[in-house]
Structures are given as structure tokens and as C-alpha cells.
Design an enzyme around this catalytic site. Structure first.
Site, short mmCIF file in Angstrom:
data_model
loop_
_atom_site.label_atom_id
_atom_site.label_comp_id
_atom_site.label_asym_id
_atom_site.label_seq_id
_atom_site.Cartn_x
_atom_site.Cartn_y
_atom_site.Cartn_z
N GLY A 110 1.18 -1.36 0.05
CA GLY A 110 0.22 0.16 0.32
C GLY A 110 1.22 1.28 0.00
N GLU A 111 0.63 1.91 0.13
CA GLU A 111 1.09 3.59 0.81
C GLU A 111 1.58 3.89 -0.47
OE1 GLU A 111 1.94 1.41 2.66
OE2 GLU A 111 0.43 2.07 4.21
#
Length: 142
Positions: A110-111
Site C-alpha cells: 500500500g501507500e
């Protein structure tokens, strides 16, 4: 694994039926999606409206991209898929979008990590198109 998938499908189908939204993308998004999915889908649509490419990073972003493309199929031309997540559902979203990601590193961080890794590839591709000499320019004859 099949039982879990069947359970998830049944839960979503019950939620769609309970909200009476059918399969219309905006209504499904309003009924089941969060604000972050709506914002990302809107961002992809805005990028396409301004004829700008957008890097789609991972499973959740691909789901938002799918909503955007279902709302406006022409938006698909402006989407670049950064990576294939290890999340099992991501392969299904990519297939529905007829997308081949730039990278497949089995990440599920993610991120924006996949987009961050894919961006230098896009920068290099643009530099090649802009700066690389043609055969004619370079004097290549055969």
C-alpha cells in the site's frame, strides 16, 4: 479459499440487493464504497478529462479505476497500472480493466509503493521518446 470467496460474494450481493442499487457504478459506489474510493475514482476521471495520465497503484486503486472506467469508458486510455499486487482480488480487477501492470513484485504494502517504483520507468520511457535519435538522425542505413 473458495468458501471465503463465496461468502464475500454473497455478502456483497445481499448488500446490493438491500440497497436496491443494481449494477449502476455510481449507485454501487455510493452504497458500498468509502469516501477514499469515490475520491480516487473522481481523480481518475478528472485526469482523463484533462487528458493527463494517472498511475493506478494496487488493488484498491484498481477498484476505483474500474468504477471510473465503468462510468466513463474513455478514461481507460489515461490509466497506467504501476504494479500487480499480491492481493488475490487485484488480478480480477486488472482483468476487468484489460490492464497489464508495469511491475509484478508480489507486493501488498500500500501507500503508493508500486506507483513510486513504476514512476522511474515512466520517466525513462518519456525520456527515450523525447531524446532518442531515430535511425535517420543517427545515420543508420541498414
Amino acid at each position: 479459499a473458495r468458501e471465503r470467496l463465496a461468502h464475500k460474494v454473497a455478502v456483497i450481493e445481499r448488500a446490493l440487493a438491500a440497497r436496491g442499487c443494481g449494477r449502476e457504478p455510481a449507485r454501487v459506489l455510493a452504497a458500498l464504497g468509502g469516501l477514499e474510493l469515490a475520491a480516487m475514482a473522481g481523480g481518475f476521471l478528472a485526469a482523463a478529462a484533462h487528458r493527463l495520465p494517472a498511475v493506478v497503484d494496487g488493488f484498491i486503486a484498481s477498484v476505483a479505476a474500474l468504477v471510473a472506467v465503468r462510468l466513463c469508458p474513455a478514461a481507460r486510455e489515461y490509466l497506467v497500472f504501476g504494479h500487480r499486487s499480491a492481493e488475490p482480488g487485484h488480478a480480477h480487477a486488472l482483468e476487468a480493466l484489460e490492464a497489464t501492470p508495469l511491475l509484478a513484485l508480489d507486493m501488498r504494502l500500500g501507500e503508493g509503493s508500486g506507483a513510486a517504483l513504476a514512476f522511474p520507468l515512466l520517466t525513462a520511457a518519456c525520456a527515450m521518446l523525447r531524446d532518442m535519435a531515430t535511425f535517420g538522425d543517427a545515420g543508420v542505413t541498414r
